[in-house]
Each structure stands twice: as structure tokens, then as C-alpha cells.
Design a protein around this motif. Structure first.
Motif, PDB file in Angstrom:
ATOM      1  N   ALA A 128     -27.473   7.278 -30.063  1.00  0.00           N
ATOM      2  CA  ALA A 128     -28.934   7.297 -30.052  1.00  0.00           C
ATOM      3  C   ALA A 128     -29.480   7.112 -31.462  1.00  0.00           C
ATOM      4  CB  ALA A 128     -29.443   8.619 -29.472  1.00  0.00           C
ATOM      5  N   ALA A 129     -30.656   6.577 -31.549  1.00  0.00           N
ATOM      6  CA  ALA A 129     -31.280   6.348 -32.853  1.00  0.00           C
ATOM      7  C   ALA A 129     -31.359   7.651 -33.633  1.00  0.00           C
ATOM      8  CB  ALA A 129     -32.675   5.766 -32.666  1.00  0.00           C
ATOM      9  N   ASN A 130     -30.966   7.586 -34.914  1.00  0.00           N
ATOM     10  CA  ASN A 130     -31.050   8.706 -35.844  1.00  0.00           C
ATOM     11  C   ASN A 130     -30.066   9.840 -35.556  1.00  0.00           C
ATOM     12  OD1 ASN A 130     -33.232   7.543 -37.341  1.00  0.00           O
ATOM     13  ND2 ASN A 130     -34.618   8.173 -35.688  1.00  0.00           N
ATOM     14  N   ASP A 131     -29.146   9.633 -34.614  1.00  0.00           N
ATOM     15  CA  ASP A 131     -28.134  10.654 -34.367  1.00  0.00           C
ATOM     16  C   ASP A 131     -26.848  10.263 -35.095  1.00  0.00           C
ATOM     17  OD1 ASP A 131     -27.035  12.955 -33.424  1.00  0.00           O
ATOM     18  OD2 ASP A 131     -27.368  12.539 -31.311  1.00  0.00           O
ATOM     19  N   VAL A 132     -25.794  11.060 -34.912  1.00  0.00           N
ATOM     20  CA  VAL A 132     -24.523  10.836 -35.608  1.00  0.00           C
ATOM     21  C   VAL A 132     -23.546  10.150 -34.662  1.00  0.00           C
ATOM     22  CG1 VAL A 132     -22.596  11.931 -36.794  1.00  0.00           C
ATOM     23  CG2 VAL A 132     -24.897  12.884 -37.025  1.00  0.00           C
ATOM     24  N   PRO A 133     -23.144   8.903 -34.937  1.00  0.00           N
ATOM     25  CA  PRO A 133     -22.159   8.239 -34.090  1.00  0.00           C
ATOM     26  C   PRO A 133     -20.741   8.575 -34.527  1.00  0.00           C
ATOM     27  CG  PRO A 133     -22.919   6.723 -35.765  1.00  0.00           C
ATOM     28  CD  PRO A 133     -23.676   8.015 -35.987  1.00  0.00           C
ATOM     29  N   ASN A 134     -19.800   8.349 -33.642  1.00  0.00           N
ATOM     30  CA  ASN A 134     -18.389   8.442 -33.998  1.00  0.00           C
ATOM     31  C   ASN A 134     -18.030   7.191 -34.795  1.00  0.00           C
ATOM     32  OD1 ASN A 134     -15.570   8.426 -34.112  1.00  0.00           O
ATOM     33  ND2 ASN A 134     -15.366   9.464 -32.148  1.00  0.00           N
ATOM     34  N   GLN A 135     -17.833   7.367 -36.091  1.00  0.00           N
ATOM     35  CA  GLN A 135     -17.646   6.231 -36.993  1.00  0.00           C
ATOM     36  C   GLN A 135     -16.351   5.477 -36.730  1.00  0.00           C
ATOM     37  OE1 GLN A 135     -17.625   8.458 -40.681  1.00  0.00           O
ATOM     38  NE2 GLN A 135     -15.397   8.400 -40.823  1.00  0.00           N
ATOM     39  N   PHE A 136     -15.424   6.068 -35.950  1.00  0.00           N
ATOM     40  CA  PHE A 136     -14.150   5.406 -35.697  1.00  0.00           C
ATOM     41  C   PHE A 136     -14.220   4.375 -34.579  1.00  0.00           C
ATOM     42  CE2 PHE A 136     -12.732   9.842 -36.996  1.00  0.00           C
ATOM     43  CZ  PHE A 136     -12.586   9.498 -38.328  1.00  0.00           C
ATOM     44  N   SER A 137     -15.318   4.303 -33.883  1.00  0.00           N
ATOM     45  CA  SER A 137     -15.438   3.376 -32.769  1.00  0.00           C
ATOM     46  C   SER A 137     -15.330   1.935 -33.250  1.00  0.00           C
ATOM     47  CB  SER A 137     -16.783   3.575 -32.059  1.00  0.00           C
ATOM     48  OG  SER A 137     -17.029   2.526 -31.153  1.00  0.00           O
ATOM     49  N   PRO A 138     -14.481   1.129 -32.607  1.00  0.00           N
ATOM     50  CA  PRO A 138     -14.401  -0.287 -32.979  1.00  0.00           C
ATOM     51  C   PRO A 138     -15.694  -1.042 -32.679  1.00  0.00           C
ATOM     52  CG  PRO A 138     -13.086   0.164 -31.028  1.00  0.00           C
ATOM     53  CD  PRO A 138     -13.514   1.487 -31.563  1.00  0.00           C
ATOM     54  N   ALA A 139     -16.576  -0.432 -31.906  1.00  0.00           N
ATOM     55  CA  ALA A 139     -17.881  -1.051 -31.686  1.00  0.00           C
ATOM     56  C   ALA A 139     -18.733  -1.018 -32.947  1.00  0.00           C
ATOM     57  CB  ALA A 139     -18.612  -0.337 -30.547  1.00  0.00           C
ATOM     58  N   LEU A 140     -18.375  -0.134 -33.889  1.00  0.00           N
ATOM     59  CA  LEU A 140     -19.123  -0.017 -35.134  1.00  0.00           C
ATOM     60  C   LEU A 140     -18.414  -0.677 -36.315  1.00  0.00           C
ATOM     61  CD1 LEU A 140     -20.306   3.709 -34.898  1.00  0.00           C
ATOM     62  CD2 LEU A 140     -21.587   1.643 -34.288  1.00  0.00           C
ATOM     63  N   THR A 141     -17.080  -0.616 -36.334  1.00  0.00           N
ATOM     64  CA  THR A 141     -16.331  -1.176 -37.455  1.00  0.00           C
ATOM     65  C   THR A 141     -14.903  -1.470 -37.023  1.00  0.00           C
ATOM     66  OG1 THR A 141     -15.534  -0.783 -39.713  1.00  0.00           O
ATOM     67  CG2 THR A 141     -15.684   1.127 -38.277  1.00  0.00           C
ATOM     68  N   GLN A 142     -14.304  -2.439 -37.680  1.00  0.00           N
ATOM     69  CA  GLN A 142     -12.894  -2.755 -37.467  1.00  0.00           C
ATOM     70  C   GLN A 142     -12.033  -2.261 -38.623  1.00  0.00           C
ATOM     71  OE1 GLN A 142     -11.794  -4.286 -34.550  1.00  0.00           O
ATOM     72  NE2 GLN A 142     -13.916  -3.989 -33.919  1.00  0.00           N
ATOM     73  N   ASP A 164      -0.685  -4.542 -37.269  1.00  0.00           N
ATOM     74  CA  ASP A 164      -1.395  -5.164 -36.157  1.00  0.00           C
ATOM     75  C   ASP A 164      -1.644  -4.152 -35.045  1.00  0.00           C
ATOM     76  OD1 ASP A 164       1.184  -4.916 -35.247  1.00  0.00           O
ATOM     77  OD2 ASP A 164       1.336  -6.950 -34.462  1.00  0.00           O
ATOM     78  N   TYR A 165      -1.660  -2.865 -35.420  1.00  0.00           N
ATOM     79  CA  TYR A 165      -1.976  -1.794 -34.483  1.00  0.00           C
ATOM     80  C   TYR A 165      -3.329  -1.180 -34.832  1.00  0.00           C
ATOM     81  CZ  TYR A 165       3.025  -1.927 -33.349  1.00  0.00           C
ATOM     82  OH  TYR A 165       4.285  -2.320 -32.968  1.00  0.00           O
ATOM     83  N   ALA A 166      -4.084  -0.867 -33.822  1.00  0.00           N
ATOM     84  CA  ALA A 166      -5.357  -0.157 -34.003  1.00  0.00           C
ATOM     85  C   ALA A 166      -5.483   0.856 -32.866  1.00  0.00           C
ATOM     86  CB  ALA A 166      -6.540  -1.117 -34.018  1.00  0.00           C
ATOM     87  N   PHE A 167      -6.557   1.624 -32.899  1.00  0.00           N
ATOM     88  CA  PHE A 167      -6.715   2.727 -31.953  1.00  0.00           C
ATOM     89  C   PHE A 167      -7.631   2.362 -30.793  1.00  0.00           C
ATOM     90  CE2 PHE A 167      -5.730   4.689 -36.054  1.00  0.00           C
ATOM     91  CZ  PHE A 167      -4.683   5.521 -35.695  1.00  0.00           C
ATOM     92  N   ALA A 168      -7.301   2.922 -29.630  1.00  0.00           N
ATOM     93  CA  ALA A 168      -8.184   2.847 -28.467  1.00  0.00           C
ATOM     94  C   ALA A 168      -8.728   4.231 -28.120  1.00  0.00           C
ATOM     95  CB  ALA A 168      -7.417   2.274 -27.274  1.00  0.00           C
ATOM     96  N   LEU A 169      -8.551   5.170 -29.016  1.00  0.00           N
ATOM     97  CA  LEU A 169      -8.877   6.576 -28.760  1.00  0.00           C
ATOM     98  C   LEU A 169     -10.366   6.845 -28.640  1.00  0.00           C
ATOM     99  CD1 LEU A 169      -6.419   8.653 -30.957  1.00  0.00           C
ATOM    100  CD2 LEU A 169      -7.016   9.152 -28.605  1.00  0.00           C
ATOM    101  N   TYR A 170     -11.137   6.265 -29.517  1.00  0.00           N
ATOM    102  CA  TYR A 170     -12.565   6.545 -29.584  1.00  0.00           C
ATOM    103  C   TYR A 170     -13.326   5.229 -29.395  1.00  0.00           C
ATOM    104  CZ  TYR A 170     -10.435  10.593 -31.832  1.00  0.00           C
ATOM    105  OH  TYR A 170      -9.640  11.680 -32.115  1.00  0.00           O
ATOM    106  N   PRO A 171     -13.367   4.724 -28.168  1.00  0.00           N
ATOM    107  CA  PRO A 171     -13.899   3.371 -27.951  1.00  0.00           C
ATOM    108  C   PRO A 171     -15.395   3.234 -28.202  1.00  0.00           C
ATOM    109  CG  PRO A 171     -13.443   4.449 -25.851  1.00  0.00           C
ATOM    110  CD  PRO A 171     -12.864   5.329 -26.924  1.00  0.00           C
ATOM    111  N   LEU A 172     -16.142   4.314 -28.035  1.00  0.00           N
ATOM    112  CA  LEU A 172     -17.593   4.237 -28.109  1.00  0.00           C
ATOM    113  C   LEU A 172     -18.140   5.053 -29.271  1.00  0.00           C
ATOM    114  CD1 LEU A 172     -18.368   4.782 -24.319  1.00  0.00           C
ATOM    115  CD2 LEU A 172     -18.202   2.591 -25.543  1.00  0.00           C
TER     116      LEU A 172
END
Length: 494
Positions: free
Chosen positions: A304-318, A365-373
């Protein structure tokens, strides 16, 4: 996200000023409090609405109910922010993960490169944030203690103090896990500029146990409900009685660490004294061999806007990738396929990822699927960890059959692996325990601590022998070292 001004005092024990009140959950709390205030003010000449966006100390003092809820919200918010730093830092030290943040080489060099960690760099984390929250918890205790009985009765005060002392112990546990032999200050005083002495690692662990045990007594006298609301990460653990199960789970973890390290009062490393306490703690916790392994308490995040996201999500960064050993080391099932935990928690990249600086880059060539969102939660403690702690405690109290049963429960249920018949010796049990811990608790902040407490840091891979080392601890931050120069409370390791 809501912003904080952190006023770093000379000893890096910080005060906090909240600038934003933006999350929807916090707004809901404000609306609920406003309804209470409206009912109280029905006969007033006018309705005075507190400024929830920027409350002043005077406004908070005049409204203890909102004051306490406000402070609890802040403590939980800082805890989730601190968890992100801990999982990142301990993951790199424990050879679980890398943060290939391409514009700042410190995320590789300061953690992995010889000759030593730079105390002024990013690897000096897990300090300011933790002490900021310890000061916030100290302030909450002061507010609760000073609240008149017409606002909080004895049961409500006891419940609130049980929450505060449990959270105090939790924050301190990460400080000592990060610094290990250096120890830590444990005293938070009313004066944020006052230097507190460092105490030994053993004293910190023993202090944490004392805090958890004091909180147990307070929670038992805390009645049916807290005088505030907890967020959804505490669902199922949001009353004094159920929160006590969380408290006892933390006590089991800390007492297992004390037992494995041979902390003062526990006997020699791996002796049974404190492991017997672990088993008692677990009977009062939420451990359940027949229940979901994911039952537990979590830090929650939001997109949500102005809240704290899970920074590990691949939706935010690779930028976050897994150590290249995670695939080859995965146990194999009877049909030759990898462990189910590997299959569900790890994903393969189409091409290897590496940091561009020569000499400090480790391609993977391994990454995480733990915190997808961005809204994916991170466990603080959950049932799977408790079963593994029970296996550990059972083994070192002589219940080999019970330990084997617990290990096989994790192997078969979580990993899809075949059961084992037992352990050849103590060394083989530790090897098996660490393997199950590694994949069951992957990237939850455990591996570095686990291999260190069993004296197996030397089993972590050195990918670039000419450059790398395995850190046994994080440094004391430079600012903390400088603030204590010439004082009667110097900082160790500076």
C-alpha cells in the motif's frame, strides 16, 4: 513509507520522532480512538481532535489509551524494518544470499572481502535500528507504569508490560546474535545521551532470559485481553494467554542457544542443563508435531502507498540472489529429485547474476521464491523451528529416539525425504540438524547463527580464497566506538 527521524545520540541509542501516519491499519486505530474520544467529549463545548499525524508529547500524555496504542504500533513497525536488515545481513554472512546492489559495492566487499569488515560500512547494521526500538520499548514501559488505574487496571498494566518485556528481549536477541563475543549494552535509561556499559555475551543472553521470564509472569496476570491491538502478524497470539506461547517459543530458542554455546549457568557447551529448560519452554509454547509447520508469529509488510514493503520481493528488485551452493547441497528424495523445500523456496535464473567488480563477484543462477510479493510476511518464529529446537534439546538430554522422530517429521513433511534410522554419533546428529535447519529455515535469519553456535563456521564456503573470509560477528559501528573513547564504558573490538 512512513518516515522516521532517528536522532542518534553519542552512544547510538536513538530517540525517534514519527513524521507520518499513513498506513491504513494505523488510520483504523486512529479512527477507533477518535470514537472513544468523541463519546467522552459529548458534553464539552467543542470536540477537540488530537493531531494523529504528528502527536506531541503533551497530547500523548493527556490521552494514555491512544498513547500506548501509538507506541505499540511504532514498536511493531520498527521491528519489521529491523527484520529486513537482519535477514539481509545474516544471509550474506551465512552464505545464503547476496545483495548485488549494483551501485554500491559495500554490500559485497564489506561483508565478504579481506582483511576485515569496515566498521563504518553497511556491515555495521543491526545496531541503530535495534536500539531505537529498545528506547521506544523503554518509553512504552514508562507510559504504562505512570498511567492511572482509572485508565489501565492492574491486569491491563501487567499485560502491557508482558508485551513490552517480551519485545525488549526479542530486540536484544538480534543485537547479541549479530555481535556474539562482543556482547552489548542492555540498560536503557531515561537520558538518551547517557552511555550504558557493555556486558559480556553470556550476560546479555542471561538478561534476555530474565526479561522473558518476567514477561511470562506479567502475561499470566494480564487478564483476557491487551489494552491495545496487535497487527495481523500476531493472529492467534494476540491475547496475553496466546502471546505467552510466543514468549515461551522465544525462550526455547534463547535457551537452546545458551545450551549450545555453554553460556554461564548452562554448563559446558551441549550439556543438558539448559536443554532441559528448552523442553519445558516448549511445553508452554505453540509447538505442535501434528500442526501446520507455518503456524507462528510474523512481521507483516504491505504494498500500500506509504507503507513498508518486503524489500526482498522480486517484484521490487532483482538484486537479491541465492548463494550458488544452495542447489548442489540440496538433499535428494528417493526418486532423485531435490528436496521439496528447495523446489518451493528457490528459483533458477535464466542467466547467472554477478556483481560487476572483478575479484569480489560470485556468480549465481539461483534466486529465491520465498517472498514473492511486496506483502509477503517474514517469520519471527514458527512451528517448524520449534520442532527442530525440540529435536536438538531431546538429543542433548539423552532422548535419541525423540530427536530422531522430530528430525524425521521435518525430513518427510517439509522436505519429502526418506526417514533416517538414527545418528552414528554426536557429530552426525549436528550435521543432520544443521542441514534440516538450513533448508527449513532458509533465508529467515538462522544459518549464520546456527553454524557459529555449533562451532562450524569453517564449513561455510569460501568462493574466492584469495579475497574472502567468514565473519564470526558484525562490528560495533564507528560512531559508537568514537562516542566511547575516553569514557569509563569503552566499546569492545573498536
Amino acid at each position: 513509507m512512513p518516515s522516521y527521524k532517528v536522532y542518534i545520540m553519542p552512544n547510538c541509542v536513538a530517540g525517534i520522532a514519527r513524521e507520518g501516519w499513513a498506513s491504513k491499519w494505523l488510520r483504523a486505530v486512529a479512527v477507533g480512538s477518535l470514537c472513544v474520544l468523541g463519546a467522552v467529549a459529548c458534553n464539552s463545548d467543542r470536540l477537540t481532535i488530537p493531531n494523529y499525524g504528528n502527536p506531541t508529547p503533551g497530547a500523548l500524555a493527556s490521552d494514555p489509551i491512544s498513547n500506548v496504542q501509538f507506541r505499540v504500533n511504532g514498536i511493531l513497525d520498527l521491528n519489521r524494518r529491523n527484520m529486513l536488515a537482519w535477514v539481509n545481513n545474516s544471509g550474506i554472512f551465512g552464505r545464503e544470499s547476496f545483495n548485488y546492489f549494483l551501485t554500491d559495492s559495500r554490500v559485497t566487499a564489506n561483508y565478504l572481502d579481506k582483511p576485515a569488515i569496515d566498521p563504518g560500512g553497511t556491515a555495521a547494521g543491526d545496531w541503530n535500528g535495534r536500539f531505537s526500538n529498545l528506547r521506544a520499548i523503554h518509553a512504552l514501559i514508562g507510559v504504562v507504569d505512570s498511567a492511572p488505574s482509572v485508565v489501565f487496571n492492574a491486569q491491563q498494566k501487567s499485560a502491557a508490560l508482558g508485551f513490552a518485556h517480551t519485545m525488549n528481549a526479542l530486540e536484544l536477541s538480534y543485537v547479541v546474535m549479530a555481535r556474539d563475543s562482543l556482547g552489548s549494552p542492555v540498560d536503557i535509561t531515561d537520558d538518551p545521551r547517557a552511555l550504558s556499559p557493555f556486558v559480556s555475551r553470556d550476560s546479555v543472553y542471561n538478561y534476555i532470559v530474565g526479561e522473558l521470564d518476567a514477561a511470562k509472569t506479567e502475561l499470566q496476570a494480564g487478564g483476557a485481553a491487551f489494552p491495545f491491538r496487535l497487527n495481523s502478524g500476531f493472529t492467534g497470539f494476540d491475547t496475553p494467554a496466546t502471546f505467552l506461547q510466543f514468549n515461551r517459543a522465544l525462550a526455547a530458542r534463547i535457551n537452546a542457544y545458551r545450551a549450545s554455546l555453554g553460556i554461564a549457568g548452562c554448563g559446558a557447551p551441549l550439556s543438558s542443563a539448559c536443554y532441559t529448560i528448552v523442553l519445558q519452554n516448549l511445553t508452554e509454547s505453540f509447538v505442535n508435531g501434528g500442526g501446520s509447520l507455518n503456524t507462528g508469529v510474523y512481521d507483516i509488510y504491505s504494498s500500500a502507498a506509504n507503507d513498508v514493503p518486503n524489500q526482498f520481493s522480486p517484484a521490487l528488485t532483482q538484486n537479491y540472489v541465492a548463494h550458488p551452493s544452495i542447489g548442489p547441497d540440496a538433499p535428494l528424495r528417493a526418486d532423485g529429485t531435490p528436496d521439496l523445500r528447495y523446489q518451493t523456496k528457490i528459483r533458477r535464473l535464466s542467466a547467472p547474476r554477478a556483481y560487476p567488480t572483478p575479484g569480489i563477484s560470485i556468480p549465481t543462477d539461483y534466486a529465491f521464491a520465498l517472498y514473492p510479493l511486496p506483502s509477503s510476511p517474514i517469520p519471527i518464529i514458527r512451528n517448524e523451528e520449534l520442532i527442530l529446537l525440540r529435536a536438538e534439546a531431546r538429543y542433548f538430554t539423552g532422548d535419541i529416539a525423540g530427536a530422531t522422530s522430530d528430525i524425521n517429521l521435518i525430513r518427510t513433511t517439509s522436505g519429502g525425504l526418506s526417514p533416517i534410522s538414527g545418528f552414528a554419533n554426536q557429530g552426525s546428529f549436528i550435521t543432520e540438524l544443521l542441514l534440516q535447519n538450513r533448508y527449513s529455515l532458509l533465508w529467515e535469519g538462522h544459518r549464520w547463527v546456527d553454524v557459529r553456535r555449533f562451532n562450524r563456521l569453517n564449513t561455510l564456503p569460501i568462493d574466492i580464497p584469495s579475497r574472502q573470509f567468514v565473519a564470526s560477528r558484525q562490528p560495533i559501528p564507528t560512531a559508537e566506538c568514537l562516542a566511547r573513547v575516553g569514557s569509563k564504558f569503552p566499546a569492545p573490538g573498536c
